[in-house]
Design a protein around this motif. Structure first.
Motif, short mmCIF file in Angstrom:
data_model
loop_
_atom_site.label_atom_id
_atom_site.label_comp_id
_atom_site.label_asym_id
_atom_site.label_seq_id
_atom_site.Cartn_x
_atom_site.Cartn_y
_atom_site.Cartn_z
N LEU A 180 0.85 -1.19 0.00
CA LEU A 180 0.00 0.00 0.00
C LEU A 180 0.88 1.24 0.00
O LEU A 180 1.76 1.37 0.86
N ALA A 181 0.66 2.13 -0.97
CA ALA A 181 1.43 3.38 -1.06
C ALA A 181 0.46 4.54 -1.17
O ALA A 181 -0.65 4.41 -1.71
N ILE A 182 0.89 5.70 -0.66
CA ILE A 182 0.03 6.89 -0.63
C ILE A 182 0.79 8.09 -1.19
O ILE A 182 1.95 8.33 -0.82
N ALA A 183 0.14 8.82 -2.08
CA ALA A 183 0.64 10.12 -2.56
C ALA A 183 -0.38 11.16 -2.13
O ALA A 183 -1.58 10.98 -2.33
N GLU A 184 0.09 12.26 -1.56
CA GLU A 184 -0.85 13.23 -0.99
C GLU A 184 -0.33 14.65 -1.13
O GLU A 184 0.86 14.89 -1.34
N GLU A 200 -1.99 18.84 0.30
CA GLU A 200 -2.77 19.41 1.40
C GLU A 200 -4.25 19.13 1.29
O GLU A 200 -4.97 19.13 2.31
N LEU A 201 -4.75 18.87 0.08
CA LEU A 201 -6.19 18.75 -0.12
C LEU A 201 -6.65 17.33 -0.40
O LEU A 201 -7.76 16.96 -0.02
N GLU A 202 -5.82 16.52 -1.08
CA GLU A 202 -6.27 15.21 -1.52
C GLU A 202 -5.18 14.17 -1.31
O GLU A 202 -4.01 14.51 -1.10
N ALA A 203 -5.57 12.91 -1.39
CA ALA A 203 -4.63 11.80 -1.27
C ALA A 203 -5.07 10.69 -2.20
O ALA A 203 -6.26 10.49 -2.44
N ALA A 204 -4.09 9.97 -2.76
CA ALA A 204 -4.35 8.83 -3.63
C ALA A 204 -3.66 7.61 -3.05
O ALA A 204 -2.52 7.69 -2.59
N VAL A 205 -4.36 6.49 -3.06
CA VAL A 205 -3.83 5.23 -2.53
C VAL A 205 -3.74 4.23 -3.67
O VAL A 205 -4.67 4.11 -4.47
N GLN A 206 -2.63 3.52 -3.75
CA GLN A 206 -2.47 2.42 -4.70
C GLN A 206 -2.13 1.16 -3.92
O GLN A 206 -1.34 1.19 -2.97
N ILE A 207 -2.74 0.04 -4.32
CA ILE A 207 -2.53 -1.24 -3.65
C ILE A 207 -2.20 -2.29 -4.69
O ILE A 207 -2.91 -2.42 -5.70
N PHE A 208 -1.09 -3.02 -4.47
CA PHE A 208 -0.74 -4.18 -5.28
C PHE A 208 -1.01 -5.43 -4.44
O PHE A 208 -0.53 -5.54 -3.31
N HIS A 209 -1.76 -6.38 -5.00
CA HIS A 209 -2.02 -7.65 -4.33
C HIS A 209 -1.05 -8.69 -4.90
O HIS A 209 -1.13 -9.03 -6.09
N VAL A 210 -0.13 -9.16 -4.10
CA VAL A 210 0.85 -10.16 -4.51
C VAL A 210 0.47 -11.49 -3.87
O VAL A 210 0.37 -11.58 -2.64
N ARG A 211 0.27 -12.51 -4.70
CA ARG A 211 -0.04 -13.84 -4.21
C ARG A 211 0.86 -14.84 -4.91
O ARG A 211 0.94 -14.85 -6.15
N THR A 244 -0.01 10.95 7.17
CA THR A 244 0.10 9.71 6.40
C THR A 244 -0.29 8.48 7.21
O THR A 244 -0.96 7.57 6.70
N SER A 245 0.10 8.45 8.48
CA SER A 245 -0.26 7.29 9.31
C SER A 245 -1.77 7.16 9.47
O SER A 245 -2.32 6.06 9.47
N ALA A 256 0.88 5.57 -7.37
CA ALA A 256 0.03 6.45 -6.56
C ALA A 256 0.22 7.91 -6.98
O ALA A 256 -0.74 8.68 -7.07
N GLN A 257 1.48 8.32 -7.23
CA GLN A 257 1.74 9.69 -7.64
C GLN A 257 1.11 10.01 -8.99
O GLN A 257 0.55 11.09 -9.19
N GLN A 258 1.19 9.05 -9.92
CA GLN A 258 0.57 9.26 -11.23
C GLN A 258 -0.95 9.33 -11.11
O GLN A 258 -1.60 10.13 -11.78
N THR A 259 -1.51 8.49 -10.23
CA THR A 259 -2.96 8.52 -10.03
C THR A 259 -3.41 9.86 -9.47
O THR A 259 -4.43 10.42 -9.91
N LEU A 260 -2.67 10.40 -8.50
CA LEU A 260 -3.03 11.69 -7.91
C LEU A 260 -2.93 12.80 -8.94
O LEU A 260 -3.80 13.67 -9.03
N ALA A 261 -1.86 12.78 -9.75
CA ALA A 261 -1.71 13.81 -10.77
C ALA A 261 -2.84 13.75 -11.79
O ALA A 261 -3.41 14.79 -12.18
N LEU A 262 -3.21 12.54 -12.22
CA LEU A 262 -4.30 12.40 -13.18
C LEU A 262 -5.63 12.82 -12.57
O LEU A 262 -6.44 13.50 -13.22
#
Length: 682
Positions: free
Chosen positions: A260-264, A266-277, A297-298, A365-371
């Motif tokens: 789980l990674a977060i890009a944020e 002051e106003l918004e935050a984006a979370v990306q999750i990779f599921h590894v199995r 962030t925590s 996550a950073q690309q998702t927030l920018a988009l």
């Protein structure tokens, strides 16, 4: 805007123990839910000088009108109760992650007699095993197409499956060997289920054992000189290996982890999750959120873990890798261990392949927030401009944050219904939508129908105000205002004598808002001057004078105000006009869908659906020609034959079907003697 000091708890009243608290607004709606290790310390921080609070926190405490709390035994219980209340009350000031798109999953419907492999979106259903989510639906279809060669599981819909059973012939996939054709009995239900379970085992990562078994079978077939069977097994092994190559190996074999990674900002935050199995990336998903409270962030990590695992849709893996650890850490780890049933390692990766993969997730996550910011920046600005333009055009003191729009729909005077849609902050709030079945004999009179709907909607609102003491029924001998309920008077569709009315706009049993608890700042009706006048008359009869009203006429998109001879004409490029059009069109869509649903049920119950050879087109033609089912039932065979496309044999079948069905008697309330009609439904 409320002063927080007016509802601040008295000193010493707040307990110094773990718990969960709720802030409510003036209407009783929960606007924020939080948890704390010490309720006294946490709640006291909200009642300091507003200048020292985060701007969003200051907005929250000035919007609230009361605060309440519940004491729990441990911090883990507080975490669980907080998540439950956030899902139940949907507070506007809480961090709420929303998917930046709808992620598809590969689903196997093991709950059915003949399991089906398909692409599914949305919430998980009971009896269905899911794999993913995947970034694209075409990736799932490519994988399934390769695996069907080895695991010929059913992929057809229920309609296709039933049709094949009836005609005794399989579909194309059955002929080309990509379906075992259980529909025609080529395999039994148990054999087909065994295929589906093998498919699930392969998708779950148990690939090595299955491939080794196939390779052994291929060698045995070659040794026995069964070369055709050996070649088929060879091709099956190649298909399985190509399917496996589509899932990149990123970690050591056997590793199960969620990263789980977060890009944020002051106003918004984006979370990306990779599921590894099994060391492979089996799925990826992303969320975005507005940071409507002061969080770091925590805190975002903790909220993301609640969103990811709290609903029970995603299985907690052995490892969960995050960019920051929640504070405090122990309750979150204990909660995850409870969900998994064994130990869970929640940590920040420091070195090696896991740290490298975390960097990849962070870039996503950073690309998702920018988009997201590129897409949403103009939307936020546009909505604000649109609301302000509407306020300026209608002469309102402030922008209408809650808009309700009403529309009437019917088919030649039958199945008359109405819709109420709600837009808050310029966005549709579908949980607040309502629909009405028009009572009485309004027929094609849209004006009378509009008056009835507005009366019913706002009478319910006044009833709930009465329950809170904001509006009182006049005492005996005192002349009530027009439209007010007389003491002891029972209005159609309202609370009957002897029924309890719970105080407040929030139901004390469920904690959810009542159906018409909150008033709008603006009411929009679909229509021109007559509809607006009917709506104004309904509001005046009920004594409501604090709700703005306008109508939007379809022909020239003119905005009509009550009592005005000339309409307000907004520029064609006006964002305010665009918003009003979207609200009106949504109300029209919602009303049409309800009206069609009622008409479909009526047609099904009429007996026309049982006439052989009579399809939907000719059923509609018959009803359109005669105007109503009653007139069609009274028509002779010769009169039915005059409808284009209806022959004498079909006309005789229609007449016989209608003659064999007598109209159902209306339902009657045994306690009041009143005929039961459809009430407002969601």
């Amino acid at each position: 805007m409320a002063d927080p000091s007016t509802y601040r708890p008295a000193p010493g009243q707040i307990p110094d123990s773990p718990g969960v608290y709720k802030f409510r607004d003036a209407h009783g709606r929960v606007i924020y839910v939080g948890k704390a290790k010490s309720l006294r310390s946490r709640l006291s921080s909200y009642f300091q000088d507003l200048a020292g609070l985060h701007p969003r926190t200051a907005t929250m405490v000035t919007t609230a009108a009361s605060v309440e709390w519940t004491v729990v035994g441990t911090e883990v219980e507080a975490l669980q109760l907080e998540y439950t209340w956030i899902k139940e009350f949907d507070p506007r000031f809480n961090v709420k992650y929303r998917d930046d798109k709808s992620y598809p999953s590969l689903a196997v419907t093991l709950g059915e007699e003949f399991p089906r492999v398909q692409v599914m979106r949305g919430p998980h259903r009971k009896g269905v095993r899911y794999f993913g989510p995947y970034g694209h639906a075409w990736a799932i279809r490519e994988t399934v197409d390769l695996l069907l060669r080895v695991f010929p599981v059913r992929t057809c819909s229920a309609g296709v499956f039933k049709r094949s059973q009836q005609v005794g012939r399989p579909c194309l996939l059955g002929y080309i060997g990509k379906c075992s054709a259980p529909c025609v009995g080529r395999v039994t239900a148990d054999e087909h289920r065994a295929l589906a379970e093998e498919f699930c085992d392969f998708m779950a990562g148990r690939t090595g054992t299955y491939l080794r078994r196939l390779e052994e079978q291929m060698r045995d077939a070659a040794a026995d000189m069964e070369y055709e069977r050996a070649a088929r097994l060879r091709d099956d092994i190649g298909a399985l290996k190509r399917a496996m190559e589509k899932q990149a190996v990123v970690l050591a074999d056997g590793t199960d982890a969620d990263l789980l990674a977060i890009a944020e900002d002051e106003l918004e935050a984006a979370v990306q999750i990779f599921h590894v199995r099994g060391g492979r990336v089996r799925g990826q998903r992303g969320w975005v959120t507005d940071k409507v409270e002061d969080v770091d962030t925590s805190d975002l990590v903790e909220h993301a873990l609640q969103q990811l695992y709290g609903g029970g849709d995603d299985m907690v893996p052995k490892e969960v890798l995050v960019p920051a650890l929640p504070e405090p850490l122990e309750p979150v780890v204990d909660w995850l261990c409870t969900l998994r049933g064994s130990r869970v390692d929640l940590r920040i990766p420091q070195r090696g392949d896991k740290r490298d993969l975390m960097a990849t997730v962070q870039r996503n996550a950073q690309q998702t927030l920018a988009l997201h910011k590129t897409k949403r920046a103009s939307d936020l600005t546009t909505r604000s401009v649109a609301l302000q333009e509407i306020a300026d055009a209608l002469g309102l003191d402030s922008a209408p944050l809650r808009i309700e729009c009403f529309d009437i729909s019917h088919l030649q005077g039958e199945d008359v219904v109405a819709s109420m849609v709600v837009f808050e902050d310029g966005l549709a709030r579908k949980s607040e939508y309502r629909r009405f079945a028009i009572k009485g004999f309004a027929g094609q009179d849209d004006v009378r129908s509009m008056h009835e709907v507005l009366t019913r909607r706002f009478r319910r609102y006044l009833q709930e105000r009465q329950a809170t003491g904001e509006w009182e029924v006049p005492e005996a001998g005192e002349a009530p205002a027009p439209g007010e309920v007389q003491p002891g008077e029972v209005q159609p569709g309202e609370v009957q004598p002897g029924e309890e009315v719970a105080a407040g706009p929030v139901d004390p049993e469920t904690g959810r808002p009542r159906r018409f608890a909150y008033p709008p700042q603006l009411v929009v009706v679909d229509g021109g001057q007559p509809q607006v006048a009917a709506a104004r008359r309904a509001l005046d009869e009920l004594g409501i004078d604090d709700v703005a009203l306008c109508g939007l006429a379809k022909r020239l998109e003119e905005v009509w105000l009550p009592g005005e001879d000339d309409p307000v004409v907004l520029p064609r490029t006006s964002e305010g006009l665009y918003l009003l059009q979207r609200v009106r069109d949504e109300a029209h869509r919602f009303a049409i869908s309800y009206q069609r649903n009622k008409r479909s049920k009526r047609l099904t119950a009429s007996g026309l659906d049982s006439v052989p050879g009579l399809g939907e087109t000719r059923r509609q033609a018959l009803l359109k020609h005669f105007g109503s089912l009653k007139k069609l039932r009274a028509a002779t065979v010769e009169e039915i034959c005059t409808v284009p496309g209806v022959g004498r044999r079909t006309a005789e079948a229609v007449a016989a079907a209608l003659a064999s069905r007598t109209p159902a008697a209306p339902a009657v309330n045994t306690s009041t003697g009143e005929i039961i009609d459809d009430q407002e439904t969601r």
